[in-house]
Scaffold this active site. Structure first.
Site, PDB file in Angstrom:
ATOM      1  CG  ASP A   1     -20.862 -50.611 -73.354  1.00  0.00           C
ATOM      2  OD1 ASP A   1     -20.774 -49.590 -74.051  1.00  0.00           O
ATOM      3  OD2 ASP A   1     -20.111 -51.598 -73.511  1.00  0.00           O
TER       4      ASP A   1
ATOM      5  CG  ASP B   1     -20.750 -53.202 -76.684  1.00  0.00           C
ATOM      6  OD1 ASP B   1     -21.037 -52.091 -77.163  1.00  0.00           O
ATOM      7  OD2 ASP B   1     -19.852 -53.380 -75.839  1.00  0.00           O
ATOM      8  CD  GLU B   2     -22.554 -48.435 -76.229  1.00  0.00           C
ATOM      9  OE1 GLU B   2     -23.127 -47.340 -76.180  1.00  0.00           O
ATOM     10  OE2 GLU B   2     -21.430 -48.612 -76.720  1.00  0.00           O
TER      11      GLU B   2
HETATM   12  P1  TTP Z   1     -17.107 -50.738 -76.920  1.00  0.00           P
HETATM   13  O1  TTP Z   1     -18.328 -50.954 -76.095  1.00  0.00           O
HETATM   14  O2  TTP Z   1     -16.669 -49.337 -77.178  1.00  0.00           O
HETATM   15  O3  TTP Z   1     -15.850 -51.443 -76.242  1.00  0.00           O
HETATM   16  P2  TTP Z   1     -15.733 -52.895 -75.586  1.00  0.00           P
HETATM   17  O4  TTP Z   1     -17.057 -53.543 -75.376  1.00  0.00           O
HETATM   18  O5  TTP Z   1     -14.762 -53.683 -76.387  1.00  0.00           O
HETATM   19  O6  TTP Z   1     -15.036 -52.562 -74.208  1.00  0.00           O
HETATM   20  P3  TTP Z   1     -15.681 -51.880 -72.914  1.00  0.00           P
HETATM   21  O7  TTP Z   1     -15.550 -52.895 -71.826  1.00  0.00           O
HETATM   22  O8  TTP Z   1     -14.845 -50.671 -72.672  1.00  0.00           O
HETATM   23  O9  TTP Z   1     -17.097 -51.544 -73.254  1.00  0.00           O
HETATM   24  O10 TTP Z   1     -17.265 -51.428 -78.323  1.00  0.00           O
HETATM   25  C1  TTP Z   1     -18.005 -52.618 -78.512  1.00  0.00           C
HETATM   26  C2  TTP Z   1     -17.383 -53.455 -79.604  1.00  0.00           C
HETATM   27  O11 TTP Z   1     -17.344 -52.713 -80.836  1.00  0.00           O
HETATM   28  C3  TTP Z   1     -15.945 -53.843 -79.322  1.00  0.00           C
HETATM   29  O12 TTP Z   1     -15.842 -55.026 -78.553  1.00  0.00           O
HETATM   30  C4  TTP Z   1     -15.363 -53.988 -80.697  1.00  0.00           C
HETATM   31  C5  TTP Z   1     -16.167 -53.033 -81.550  1.00  0.00           C
HETATM   32  N1  TTP Z   1     -15.371 -51.815 -81.830  1.00  0.00           N
HETATM   33  C6  TTP Z   1     -14.686 -51.702 -83.040  1.00  0.00           C
HETATM   34  O13 TTP Z   1     -14.787 -52.585 -83.897  1.00  0.00           O
HETATM   35  N2  TTP Z   1     -13.912 -50.602 -83.255  1.00  0.00           N
HETATM   36  C7  TTP Z   1     -13.765 -49.593 -82.337  1.00  0.00           C
HETATM   37  O14 TTP Z   1     -13.054 -48.607 -82.572  1.00  0.00           O
HETATM   38  C8  TTP Z   1     -14.502 -49.711 -81.079  1.00  0.00           C
HETATM   39  C9  TTP Z   1     -14.376 -48.631 -80.037  1.00  0.00           C
HETATM   40  C10 TTP Z   1     -15.273 -50.833 -80.885  1.00  0.00           C
HETATM   41 MG    MG Z   2     -20.206 -50.164 -76.473  1.00  0.00          MG
HETATM   42 MG    MG Z   3     -18.613 -52.435 -74.524  1.00  0.00          MG
END
Ligand code: TTP
Ligand code: MG
Ligand code: MG
Length: 350
Positions: A8, A106-107
């Site tokens: 992730d 992103d996963e």
């Molecule tokens: P995430 O992997 O949930 O969060 P992140 O990568 O920003 O942070 P972390 O380091 O905790 O993993 O989400 C991935 C992307 O998806 C995030 O950068 C932006 C988008 N996103 C949204 O658009 N709306 C949301 O509510 C969430 C949770 C994420």
């Molecule tokens: Mg994610």
């Molecule tokens: Mg993330």
């Protein structure tokens, strides 16, 4: 269970922006759906870790984020860019030749069954350094038997982390995580579990599975199994095509979903044609609106299973559009399906 390496990306959208705007690195930054102080109430899509120190998080109204941190830097979301970076990262992950399931922008989960713990750690370090070197981005990797637990490990080890949960450590690992970290426990389920007197993963693992099944149906059984360290889900290899979407500029701005119904049907027809042409199933349906002030907002819905049904797209896209149109008049609307897998030879998995 499948041995899984789960990647992730850290603060993904904001991290992509830090690469393009190095002067913002180390300063609080959010990426949001609409410019701050514009008439549409935009929300924070993500915040870098400096901004998170102020209590800012995904989903928070941008105005509130600015309230919490006066020196906040705000950038308008550029999802096309983040998706192109995502596609490049996925290419790197695929290059290892292992089955790869792309879970979101992103996963991704990699089936590493057969590797030893040491080999898994070595592979993870290699992936982390290649991603860092090629894109200037950090990610966190979780490794465990079972996709759900590998994901939980990656959540726990953030940011820029690496965590292996060995089989004999799984029980104590699960007990160290709060209930809302268990995949499948969203805010509604969390509330309902609380009403049942269950407020931790440990309590869930010792609860009566029949009560859970009564309350949540088959999802209740799944929760019970997960809380007991059992995750039977497989890694389902994603299609080369990551998403199929169509969007169109409206003849005149629309403020209600009824006005766009025929256009929406047309978009879904086109998406369906591509789905059939490519022989894929989808598991995520997204809707997007570009408002008359050019700000963009999008929503997406994850299905419980892979589908190729037109009705499923319609059923999910229309309410999301309705919601998005509450924020203002749309100049452009779009529909998209993602988390795609090839139908050939894979249907038997469900
Ligand atoms: P995430 O992997 O949930 O969060 P992140 O990568 O920003 O942070 P972390 O380091 O905790 O993993 O989400 C991935 C992307 O998806 C995030 O950068 C932006 C988008 N996103 C949204 O658009 N709306 C949301 O509510 C969430 C949770 C994420
Ligand atoms: Mg994610
Ligand atoms: Mg993330």
């Amino acid at each position: 269970m499948v041995f899984v390496l789960y990647v992730d990306m850290d603060y993904f959208f904001a991290a992509c922006e830090e690469v393009r705007h190095p002067e913002l690195k180390g300063k609080p930054l959010v990426v949001g759906t609409a410019p701050v102080n514009e008439k549409f109430r935009g929300v924070v899509q993500t915040a870098n870790y400096e901004a998170r120190k102020f209590g800012i998080h995904s989903g928070m109204p941008s105005i509130k984020a600015l309230d919490l941190c006066k020196e906040l830097n705000y950038l308008h979301s550029d999802e096309e860019h983040y998706e192109s970076v995502s596609a490049e990262i996925i290419k790197v992950l695929r290059s290892y030749g292992k089955p790869l399931e792309v879970i979101s922008v992103d996963e991704a989960a990699m089936d590493i069954t057969g590797l030893t713990d040491e080999e898994a750690l070595e592979l993870s370090r290699d992936i982390k350094s290649r991603i860092k070197k090629s894109f200037g981005l950090t990610c966190t990797i979780g490794i465990s038997n079972g996709k759900a637990f590998a994901k939980m490990a990656s959540d726990k080890a953030k940011p820029d982390g690496l965590m292996l949960v060995k089989a004999q450590e799984l029980r104590s690992f699960l007990d160290s995580c709060s209930l809302d970290k268990l995949p499948g426990v969203g805010s509604k389920t969390h509330e309902k579990l609380k009403e049942l007197g269950i407020s931790s993963i440990s309590e869930l693992s010792k609860s009566d599975p029949m009560v859970l099944i009564d309350a949540f149906g088959s999802a209740g059984k799944e929760l019970y199994m997960l809380a007991n360290g059992i995750d039977e889900s497989k890694i389902v290899e994603s299609s080369e095509i990551l998403s199929i979407g169509r969007e169109v500029t409206l003849k005149s701005p629309a403020t209600s979903v009824d006005e766009v119904t025929p256009v929406l049907k047309g978009l879904i027809d086109e998406v369906m044609k591509e789905i059939e042409k490519n022989g894929v199933l989808f598991r995520n349906v997204g809707a997007k609106v570009r408002y008359t002030d050019f700000s963009i907002s999008a929503k997406s819905y994850s299905l419980h299973n892979y589908s190729d049904s037109r009705e499923e797209i319609e059923k999910r896209a229309a309410p999301m559009l309705k919601e998005l149109l509450k924020a203002g008049a749309a100049r452009k609307i779009g529909v998209r399906v993602s988390r795609l897998i090839k139908t050939k030879g894979q249907k038997k998995l469900f």
